[in-house]
Design a protein around this motif. Structure first.
Motif, mmCIF file in Angstrom:
data_model
loop_
_atom_site.group_PDB
_atom_site.id
_atom_site.type_symbol
_atom_site.label_atom_id
_atom_site.label_comp_id
_atom_site.label_asym_id
_atom_site.label_seq_id
_atom_site.Cartn_x
_atom_site.Cartn_y
_atom_site.Cartn_z
ATOM 1 N N GLY A 1 30.312 1.175 23.471
ATOM 2 C CA GLY A 1 29.813 2.031 24.532
ATOM 3 C C GLY A 1 28.321 1.922 24.738
ATOM 4 O O GLY A 1 27.658 1.061 24.147
ATOM 5 N N TRP A 2 27.839 2.819 25.572
ATOM 6 C CA TRP A 2 26.427 2.866 25.935
ATOM 7 C C TRP A 2 25.923 4.302 25.840
ATOM 8 O O TRP A 2 26.574 5.230 26.322
ATOM 9 N N TYR A 3 24.790 4.436 25.229
ATOM 10 C CA TYR A 3 24.042 5.686 25.213
ATOM 11 C C TYR A 3 22.713 5.431 25.916
ATOM 12 O O TYR A 3 22.313 4.286 26.100
ATOM 13 N N ARG A 4 22.036 6.499 26.281
ATOM 14 C CA ARG A 4 20.705 6.350 26.850
ATOM 15 C C ARG A 4 19.800 7.468 26.367
ATOM 16 O O ARG A 4 20.259 8.551 26.004
ATOM 17 N N GLN A 5 18.517 7.153 26.379
ATOM 18 C CA GLN A 5 17.525 8.150 25.977
ATOM 19 C C GLN A 5 16.330 8.056 26.904
ATOM 20 O O GLN A 5 15.652 7.025 26.961
ATOM 21 N N ALA A 6 16.101 9.135 27.624
ATOM 22 C CA ALA A 6 14.944 9.230 28.503
ATOM 23 C C ALA A 6 13.776 9.838 27.727
ATOM 24 O O ALA A 6 13.994 10.530 26.726
ATOM 25 N N PRO A 7 12.562 9.592 28.161
ATOM 26 C CA PRO A 7 11.397 10.143 27.453
ATOM 27 C C PRO A 7 11.494 11.656 27.299
ATOM 28 O O PRO A 7 11.772 12.381 28.263
ATOM 29 N N GLY A 8 11.301 12.137 26.080
ATOM 30 C CA GLY A 8 11.327 13.566 25.821
ATOM 31 C C GLY A 8 12.704 14.191 25.775
ATOM 32 O O GLY A 8 12.825 15.416 25.662
ATOM 33 N N LYS A 9 13.733 13.356 25.859
ATOM 34 C CA LYS A 9 15.099 13.894 25.851
ATOM 35 C C LYS A 9 15.894 13.298 24.696
ATOM 36 O O LYS A 9 15.537 12.265 24.137
ATOM 37 N N GLN A 10 17.000 13.953 24.382
ATOM 38 C CA GLN A 10 17.869 13.453 23.326
ATOM 39 C C GLN A 10 18.706 12.295 23.840
ATOM 40 O O GLN A 10 18.982 12.186 25.047
ATOM 41 N N ARG A 11 19.120 11.460 22.916
ATOM 42 C CA ARG A 11 20.023 10.373 23.277
ATOM 43 C C ARG A 11 21.357 10.962 23.696
ATOM 44 O O ARG A 11 21.872 11.877 23.044
ATOM 45 N N GLU A 12 21.919 10.434 24.775
ATOM 46 C CA GLU A 12 23.177 10.971 25.285
ATOM 47 C C GLU A 12 24.160 9.854 25.575
ATOM 48 O O GLU A 12 23.764 8.737 25.915
ATOM 49 N N THR B 1 32.450 -8.080 23.522
ATOM 50 C CA THR B 1 31.393 -7.742 24.471
ATOM 51 C C THR B 1 31.763 -6.493 25.249
ATOM 52 O O THR B 1 32.939 -6.155 25.413
ATOM 53 N N VAL B 2 30.742 -5.819 25.722
ATOM 54 C CA VAL B 2 30.923 -4.650 26.566
ATOM 55 C C VAL B 2 29.872 -4.719 27.674
ATOM 56 O O VAL B 2 28.758 -5.192 27.451
ATOM 57 N N ALA B 3 30.263 -4.288 28.852
ATOM 58 C CA ALA B 3 29.355 -4.313 29.990
ATOM 59 C C ALA B 3 29.356 -2.957 30.682
ATOM 60 O O ALA B 3 30.344 -2.212 30.613
ATOM 61 N N LEU B 4 28.247 -2.673 31.336
ATOM 62 C CA LEU B 4 28.134 -1.428 32.103
ATOM 63 C C LEU B 4 27.607 -1.780 33.483
ATOM 64 O O LEU B 4 26.456 -2.207 33.618
ATOM 65 N N TYR C 1 18.577 2.189 27.396
ATOM 66 C CA TYR C 1 20.016 2.168 27.203
ATOM 67 C C TYR C 1 20.353 1.395 25.932
ATOM 68 O O TYR C 1 19.880 0.265 25.730
ATOM 69 N N TYR C 2 21.191 2.010 25.112
ATOM 70 C CA TYR C 2 21.564 1.435 23.825
ATOM 71 C C TYR C 2 23.057 1.128 23.795
ATOM 72 O O TYR C 2 23.888 1.986 24.144
ATOM 73 N N CYS C 3 23.372 -0.045 23.342
ATOM 74 C CA CYS C 3 24.756 -0.428 23.114
ATOM 75 C C CYS C 3 25.165 0.042 21.720
ATOM 76 O O CYS C 3 24.361 -0.001 20.775
ATOM 77 N N VAL C 4 26.406 0.482 21.593
ATOM 78 C CA VAL C 4 26.902 0.920 20.294
ATOM 79 C C VAL C 4 28.291 0.347 20.066
ATOM 80 O O VAL C 4 29.079 0.220 21.008
ATOM 81 N N ALA C 5 28.555 -0.009 18.834
ATOM 82 C CA ALA C 5 29.887 -0.447 18.413
ATOM 83 C C ALA C 5 30.277 0.426 17.238
ATOM 84 O O ALA C 5 29.551 0.485 16.232
ATOM 85 N N LYS C 6 31.399 1.124 17.364
ATOM 86 C CA LYS C 6 31.829 2.062 16.339
ATOM 87 C C LYS C 6 33.114 1.586 15.672
ATOM 88 O O LYS C 6 33.942 0.947 16.309
#
Length: 120
Positions: free
Chosen positions: A35-46, A77-80, A93-98
């Protein structure tokens, strides 16, 4: 050792599109969720979106109808695909593999992150 390498970030105008890609490498037998997570400045990763090995998807409400996640199990592979981008989509944006099964104990792995910037 498992590595995730992301590509496809960049700068785009509002309303535009970008496609992020992530490839997992290493002695991987299987990956449960990518999947994909994202983190904007001053915000938590979501969480943005994720997809199981069976193809079940999950999206953040803020991206439903605009983003599409896809996965190739054979290639790990995963794409968004991100359409109708908004300035509020600006983030790293961060890619994650769980639940990654290798010759070692199963674990979760993260990519280094790729910057997505959307101008108004």
């Amino acid at each position: 050792q498992v590595q995730l390498v992301e590509s496809g970030g960049g700068l785009v105008q509002a309303g535009g599109s970008l496609r992020l890609s992530c490839a997992a490498s290493g002695r991987i037998f299987s990956i449960g969720v990518m999947g994909w997570y994202r983190q904007a400045p001053g915000k938590q990763r979501e969480l943005v979106a994720d997809i199981t090995s069976g193809g079940s998807t999950n999206y953040a409400d803020s991206v439903k109808g605009r983003f599409t996640i896809s996965r190739d199990n054979a290639k790990n592979t995963v794409a968004l695909q991100m359409n109708s981008l908004k300035p509020e989509d600006t983030a790293v944006y961060y890619c994650v593999a769980k639940s990654v099964f290798t010759t070692s104990s199963p674990g979760d792995y993260w990519g280094q992150g790729t910057q997505v910037s959307v101008s108004s």
